[in-house]
Motif scaffolding. Structure first.
Motif, PDB file in Angstrom:
ATOM      1  N   ARG A  16       3.166  15.734   9.946  1.00 46.09           N
ATOM      2  CA  ARG A  16       3.481  15.504   8.525  1.00 46.09           C
ATOM      3  C   ARG A  16       2.942  14.164   8.067  1.00 46.09           C
ATOM      4  O   ARG A  16       2.317  14.069   7.005  1.00 46.09           O
ATOM      5  N   THR A  19      -0.992  14.133   7.895  1.00 44.97           N
ATOM      6  CA  THR A  19      -1.692  14.986   6.920  1.00 44.97           C
ATOM      7  C   THR A  19      -1.152  14.840   5.499  1.00 44.97           C
ATOM      8  O   THR A  19      -1.640  15.524   4.592  1.00 44.97           O
ATOM      9  N   ARG A  20      -0.174  13.965   5.317  1.00 48.11           N
ATOM     10  CA  ARG A  20       0.442  13.849   3.978  1.00 48.11           C
ATOM     11  C   ARG A  20      -0.616  13.548   2.907  1.00 48.11           C
ATOM     12  O   ARG A  20      -0.669  14.196   1.862  1.00 48.11           O
ATOM     13  N   ASP A  21      -1.466  12.573   3.174  1.00 50.10           N
ATOM     14  CA  ASP A  21      -2.475  12.187   2.176  1.00 50.10           C
ATOM     15  C   ASP A  21      -3.498  13.302   1.957  1.00 50.10           C
ATOM     16  O   ASP A  21      -3.964  13.515   0.832  1.00 50.10           O
ATOM     17  N   CYS A  22      -3.848  14.008   3.052  1.00 48.37           N
ATOM     18  CA  CYS A  22      -4.802  15.129   2.928  1.00 48.37           C
ATOM     19  C   CYS A  22      -4.220  16.201   2.018  1.00 48.37           C
ATOM     20  O   CYS A  22      -4.928  16.770   1.174  1.00 48.37           O
ATOM     21  N   HIS A  23      -2.932  16.505   2.218  1.00 51.75           N
ATOM     22  CA  HIS A  23      -2.309  17.548   1.407  1.00 51.75           C
ATOM     23  C   HIS A  23      -2.311  17.149  -0.059  1.00 51.75           C
ATOM     24  O   HIS A  23      -2.695  17.923  -0.928  1.00 51.75           O
ATOM     25  N   LYS A  24      -1.916  15.900  -0.297  1.00 47.38           N
ATOM     26  CA  LYS A  24      -1.868  15.421  -1.692  1.00 47.38           C
ATOM     27  C   LYS A  24      -3.235  15.500  -2.346  1.00 47.38           C
ATOM     28  O   LYS A  24      -3.379  15.922  -3.494  1.00 47.38           O
ATOM     29  N   ALA A  25      -4.263  15.065  -1.603  1.00 47.12           N
ATOM     30  CA  ALA A  25      -5.613  15.019  -2.174  1.00 47.12           C
ATOM     31  C   ALA A  25      -6.105  16.424  -2.506  1.00 47.12           C
ATOM     32  O   ALA A  25      -6.668  16.659  -3.587  1.00 47.12           O
ATOM     33  N   GLU A  27      -4.259  19.203  -2.914  1.00 44.25           N
ATOM     34  CA  GLU A  27      -3.415  19.804  -3.958  1.00 44.25           C
ATOM     35  C   GLU A  27      -3.864  19.324  -5.343  1.00 44.25           C
ATOM     36  O   GLU A  27      -3.923  20.110  -6.294  1.00 44.25           O
ATOM     37  N   ALA A  28      -4.214  18.037  -5.435  1.00 48.81           N
ATOM     38  CA  ALA A  28      -4.611  17.481  -6.735  1.00 48.81           C
ATOM     39  C   ALA A  28      -5.929  18.078  -7.240  1.00 48.81           C
ATOM     40  O   ALA A  28      -6.167  18.114  -8.445  1.00 48.81           O
ATOM     41  N   GLU A 185     -11.275  21.257   2.330  1.00 48.49           N
ATOM     42  CA  GLU A 185     -11.587  20.606   1.047  1.00 48.49           C
ATOM     43  C   GLU A 185     -13.100  20.514   0.843  1.00 48.49           C
ATOM     44  O   GLU A 185     -13.607  20.798  -0.251  1.00 48.49           O
TER      45      GLU A 185
END
Ligand code: HEM
Length: 195
Positions: A16, A19-25, A27-28, A185
């Motif tokens: 978690r 990969t938090r930043d990867c998920h945010k990027a 998703e955006a 991505e």
């Protein structure tokens, strides 16, 4: 949302965190909630999802339990979106995929693919509201496990909890998860389906 009944394993916490930043990027940049997003754009996005998941699941091979295979559901979604078998066969497939050389790296890839079934519940509802599409006519992938979504996630967390706890194995798992997000991505960007 479903959570494990036991406390999160150190490996899950590391995944978690890693990969938090990867998920945010990602998703955006995904266009699901754009005002202009329509069924044609949705279809292009699912075509690109197919181009990533089909070769990646093939590469996961026996590391992934057969019941978790999601490519057949993507194929059904594409058929519901009016692509012919020949259209689907001709779709471009991603070549730049995360390396899978061990249980540790396979688990990192699977964390991303399995975790996406949780966010999928949100997307299934949003696509029903916004596009009038349901799991039987185009959004099956986002509800691939249906009422079993929570159970499948918990059983994946059990597998994560039993994984090798050596620092090297854990690092390989987190690295593979990050690579999976990055490869996805990059691929979606190349297919021109991201913001
Ligand atoms: C707009 C698109 C997306 C939305 C709105 C979304 C939303 C969410 C939400 C709400 C959760 C939390 C679920 C929970 O706590 O139970 C979640 C978790 C997660 N999603 Fe997404 N997601 C999106 C796209 C993606 C994509 C494309 C991937 C991967 C390819 C992905 C992978 C994950 C993973 C790995 C988790 C973490 C599960 C965990 O550790 O608890 N998501 N997402």
């Amino acid at each position: 949302m479903p959570a494990s009944s036991s406390s999160p394993s150190p490996l899950l916490l590391a995944l978690r965190e890693g990969t938090r930043d990867c998920h945010k990027a990602l998703e955006a940049r995904l266009p699901f909630f754009e005002a202009s997003f329509d069924v044609a754009a949705y279809s292009r996005l699912i075509q690109a999802y197919y181009g990533f998941h089909a070769p990646l699941e093939a590469r996961l091979g026996a590391y992934q339990e057969p019941m978790r295979t999601k490519t057949p559901t993507l194929t059904l979604d594409l058929q519901a979106l009016r692509l012919s078998a020949a259209d689907i066969d001709a779709l471009p497939l991603c070549q730049a995929l995360p390396a899978i050389s061990s249980e540790a790296s396979a688990l990192g890839v699977m964390y991303v693919l399995e975790g996406s079934t949780l966010g999928g519940q949100v997307l299934k509802r949003a696509m029903a509201e916004r596009l009038g599409l349901g799991p039987a006519n185009g959004t099956g992938f986002f509800d691939v496990y249906g009422a079993q979504t929570g159970n499948y996630w918990r059983s994946f967390l059990d597998r994560l909890g039993q994984a090798s706890a050596t620092p090297a194995a854990q690092a390989a798992t987190v690295q593979a998860a990050i690579e999976t997000f990055q490869c996805f991505e990059n691929w979606l960007g190349q297919r021109h389906v991201l913001n």
